[in-house]
Design an enzyme around this catalytic site. Structure first.
Site, PDB file in Angstrom:
ATOM      1  CG  HIS A   1      -1.777   1.118   1.414  1.00 27.41           C
ATOM      2  ND1 HIS A   1      -1.633   2.161   2.465  1.00 27.41           N
ATOM      3  CD2 HIS A   1      -2.540   1.832   0.720  1.00 27.41           C
ATOM      4  CE1 HIS A   1      -2.386   3.086   2.234  1.00 27.41           C
ATOM      5  NE2 HIS A   1      -3.045   3.074   1.297  1.00 27.41           N
TER       6      HIS A   1
ATOM      7  CD  GLU B   1      -2.826   2.644  -3.455  1.00 30.38           C
ATOM      8  OE1 GLU B   1      -3.398   3.654  -3.592  1.00 30.38           O
ATOM      9  OE2 GLU B   1      -3.167   1.602  -2.957  1.00 30.38           O
ATOM     10  CG  HIS B   2      -0.087   6.269  -0.626  1.00 31.56           C
ATOM     11  ND1 HIS B   2      -0.719   7.484   0.221  1.00 31.56           N
ATOM     12  CD2 HIS B   2      -0.953   5.326  -0.437  1.00 31.56           C
ATOM     13  CE1 HIS B   2      -1.546   7.224   0.808  1.00 31.56           C
ATOM     14  NE2 HIS B   2      -2.099   5.823   0.363  1.00 31.56           N
TER      15      HIS B   2
END
Length: 462
Positions: free
Chosen positions: A80, A83-84
């Site tokens: 995650h 992803e950022h």
């Protein structure tokens, strides 16, 4: 910067039309739409094209077959976090240029991370697809990360954790249930990560994960909308064909698996911020990818029978007949690479204890496990499930999401297209057997959410 969300996209049917027979509400479903085109480049990139010529719009989704379950132990939240960071730019396109371009042409974008996949998508006017594809291909291998970008973004993720989990008792209960349900499998780790591990993630961690998993042979490009395959293939080859495959990526992901469940488990979360007490029960069940033939669609139908709306068995028993709850539902998470979850969720009425609620739930399950469902109930829920798939054809992004979610979790295009036929073929006996086999309490974790009313003790000063 687009909003980021951890999501689970469900496999469903896309290719059916429904008519009502004179004998009642009966779905007569026939595959009528054209099969999506699919091809694979020499470097392993799989491409799926779903034509939809009703509007001059196109949705591009790039799916990577890696998610939180593929993280190194001790590095939870890394998928995650990356992803950022994928929006921080490349040597060719500095940070912000991609998103600004999407906004300038009137498009929308988003990104999402799940246990099994990470995805990025743009929805734009069809003439903008070449630009979007060039941007996406560039950041497949061209990402540049600097500490001045990485460390502030880690703070953003930590704040996201605080908002979505730490300050949300409902989310905290889910986190604890999942950790208790999976004793050995990494699905027990939260997608967003554990706080103490998120705060230690750094640039080197992110780059190592990126170089390990972001490659054409670990990706699926889904294009849905006003496009033709004859135009798409040259465009994909132009942008992606020169990107080398990452041969260290194994063809099949092998994760630690769960031992045979031996005992039911319970979790109680008490929090002063709880506004609505409730109960959840999660069962460890096969996903569509791991189930034996017939088991997954039977679980779909079982979930709809038990908790799909005001006519469902749980809602009738708990809300209408006994007045114990204000809501009750059930859900089957079929889209997963490894064994998944069947969940029951109940919001109790003020002052109602959990014991009678559990007794009513257990009775519904016992009845389903011992007796076949009424023919009219079975037909109703099968019609509902198939109808949902029919209505979903109106949204090209939903279609692209279903194909991407299925393909990244071990299913095929034919599995997606044949889903309504498998739902229609489910028998009352299969539903009964699914309830008896999979809704065994030994396979479950029950979570209780209660309000903490204990007075807070002030610290004495010396």
């Amino acid at each position: 910067m687009p909003s980021h969300r951890a999501t689970a996209l469900f496999v469903a049917a896309l290719v059916c039309t429904t008519s009502l027979s004179s004998s009642g509400l009966r779905a007569q479903t026939t595959v009528t739409s054209e099969r999506p085109a699919s091809f694979t480049l020499d470097n392993g990139l799989q491409v799926v094209v779903i034509p939809d010529h009703r509007t001059p719009v196109v949705t591009q989704m790039t799916w990577y077959k890696t998610g939180s379950a593929d993280e190194t132990p001790g590095k939870s939240g890394l998928a995650h976090f990356l992803e950022h960071l994928m929006f921080k730019g490349t040597a060719k396109h500095p940070a912000g240029e991609f998103s600004q371009t999407v906004r300038r042409v009137g498009g929308s974008e988003n990104a999402f991370t799940s246990v099994d996949y990470t995805g990025y998508y743009q929805r734009v006017p069809r003439e903008q697809l070449p630009t979007m594809m060039e941007f996406e291909a560039d950041r497949m291998t061209g990402l540049i990360l600097k500490d001045e970008d990485v460390l502030p973004e880690r703070d953003v993720v930590l704040e996201e954790y605080n908002m979505r989990v730490a300050n949300n008792p409902d989310a905290r209960l889910t986190e604890q249930i999942m950790a208790a349900l999976y004793l050995n499998h990494p699905y027990g780790r939260p997608v967003i990560g554990w706080h103490q591990e998120i705060e230690k993630l750094d640039r080197e961690d992110a780059l190592a994960f990126y170089k390990r998993f972001y490659a054409p042979n670990n990706a699926i490009l889904v294009i849905a909308g006003d496009v033709d395959i004859k135009d798409i293939r040259p465009l994909v080859e132009k942008n992606f064909s020169l990107i080398p495959a990452q041969h260290a990526i194994p063809e099949k992901r092998i994760r630690p698996q769960e031992p045979m469940p031996a005992a039911p488990r319970t979790v109680t979360l008490s929090d002063p911020r709880v506004e609505q007490s409730g109960l959840r029960r999660y069962y460890l069940v096969p996903s569509a990818a791991t189930a034996a033939a017939g088991d997954s669609p039977a679980l779909d139908v079982l979930a709809q029978l038990m908790g799909g709306g005001a006519n469902s068995y749980l809602y009738r028993a708990l809300v209408i007949d006994k007045g114990l709850a204000i809501s009750a539902g059930a859900d089957y998470q079929r889209t997963a690479l490894d064994p998944s979850q069947f969940s029951i969720s109940v919001a109790s009425k003020q002052g109602v204890e959990f014991a009678p609620i559990e007794e009513a739930i257990d009775k519904v399950i016992a009845d389903l496990a011992q007796n076949t469902a009424r023919a009219e109930d079975l037909e109703r829920v099968k019609t509902q499930l198939i109808a949902e798939a029919v209505y979903a054809q109106d949204d090209q992004a939903t279609l692209a999401g279903w194909y991407g979610g299925a393909l990244t979790t071990g299913l095929s295009i034919d599995d997606i297209r044949s889903w309504p036929d498998r739902i229609r073929a489910v028998t009352a006996e299969q539903v009964r057997d699914a309830a008896a086999k999979w809704l065994d309490k030994k396979r479950s974790v029950t979570g209780y959410l209660i309000k903490d009313t204990a007075p807070k003790h002030k610290e004495k000063r010396s």
